[in-house]
Motif scaffolding. Sequence first.
Motif, PDB file in Angstrom:
ATOM      1  N   ASP A 108      -4.087   2.929   1.287  1.00  0.00           N
ATOM      2  CA  ASP A 108      -3.714   3.126  -0.103  1.00  0.00           C
ATOM      3  C   ASP A 108      -4.521   4.294  -0.643  1.00  0.00           C
TER       4      ASP A 108
ATOM      5  N   THR B 237       0.855  -1.187   0.000  1.00  0.00           N
ATOM      6  CA  THR B 237       0.000   0.000   0.000  1.00  0.00           C
ATOM      7  C   THR B 237       0.889   1.234   0.000  1.00  0.00           C
TER       8      THR B 237
ATOM      9  N   ALA C 288      -9.003   2.774   2.503  1.00  0.00           N
ATOM     10  CA  ALA C 288      -8.669   3.281   1.172  1.00  0.00           C
ATOM     11  C   ALA C 288      -9.005   4.769   1.153  1.00  0.00           C
TER      12      ALA C 288
ATOM     13  N   ASN D 102      -8.689  -0.828  -9.630  1.00  0.00           N
ATOM     14  CA  ASN D 102      -7.605   0.017  -9.140  1.00  0.00           C
ATOM     15  C   ASN D 102      -6.846  -0.637  -7.990  1.00  0.00           C
ATOM     16  N   PHE D 103      -7.423  -1.683  -7.418  1.00  0.00           N
ATOM     17  CA  PHE D 103      -6.742  -2.437  -6.368  1.00  0.00           C
ATOM     18  C   PHE D 103      -6.232  -3.757  -6.929  1.00  0.00           C
TER      19      PHE D 103
ATOM     20  N   ILE E 299      -9.911   7.552  -1.111  1.00  0.00           N
ATOM     21  CA  ILE E 299     -10.439   7.626  -2.475  1.00  0.00           C
ATOM     22  C   ILE E 299     -10.814   9.058  -2.833  1.00  0.00           C
TER      23      ILE E 299
ATOM     24  N   LYS F 242      -6.168   6.221  -3.881  1.00  0.00           N
ATOM     25  CA  LYS F 242      -6.625   5.973  -5.246  1.00  0.00           C
ATOM     26  C   LYS F 242      -7.442   7.147  -5.763  1.00  0.00           C
ATOM     27  N   GLU F 243      -7.351   7.384  -7.069  1.00  0.00           N
ATOM     28  CA  GLU F 243      -8.126   8.439  -7.705  1.00  0.00           C
ATOM     29  C   GLU F 243      -8.913   7.875  -8.879  1.00  0.00           C
ATOM     30  N   THR F 244     -10.034   8.505  -9.172  1.00  0.00           N
ATOM     31  CA  THR F 244     -10.802   8.148 -10.360  1.00  0.00           C
ATOM     32  C   THR F 244     -11.446   9.397 -10.936  1.00  0.00           C
TER      33      THR F 244
END
Length: 211
Positions: free
Chosen positions: A103, A89, A138, A117-118, A140, A105-107
Amino acid sequence: MSIHYPSGQGPVHFQKPLVNKKTSRYQSTYSKRGMSLEKEINESNQYYLATHQAVIHKKPTPIQLVKVDYPKRSAAVIREAYFRRPSTTDYNGIYKGYYIDFDAKETRNKQSFPLKNFHQHQINHLMACVAQGGICFAFIKFTTLDLLYLLPATKLFEYWQDQKNGGKSSITLATIKKDGIKVEYGLNPRLQYLPAIDQLIAIYEKGEKHE
């Protein structure tokens, strides 16, 4: 510079990002659209560290150098390298005596977050940390909406397992709003995410008392 991944994926070539010289110098520092989630978190972590609130850092990724040029005696340029192993992570540290692991993450999606994404090794790592009493989640970001949430790792595990059983391959924004904890923007620090972790700790401690 080329970096190769353990799975045998081809090299990734990095180029300098284009700079928009027409951006107004009066652009809001409160929103700062376009700043990566990683940079936002790093800046906030520096503030939390400087103010003795938490010690959370981005994990370094071990790299095997393959080709290095020395244009000058005092300078070296890395031309090619390999990641030695898949990363786990992005961040870990300690806060109020709790081990923190997450971790980021972007979207750009506006309605859902893709589970692709994982990776399984990241889920396995988070599961192992949760089993030891770690506070894991997460982080996000819906970039086009400027919305940020902490999604508890235990919820992520449910969605991940459901996907493996033939369920949905993404988590809707509505679900993340329901099961996650919203993170607000601020000035110092930029991302006010420790209050969200406080809520995760409260949920964890409540669960411990009822076991």
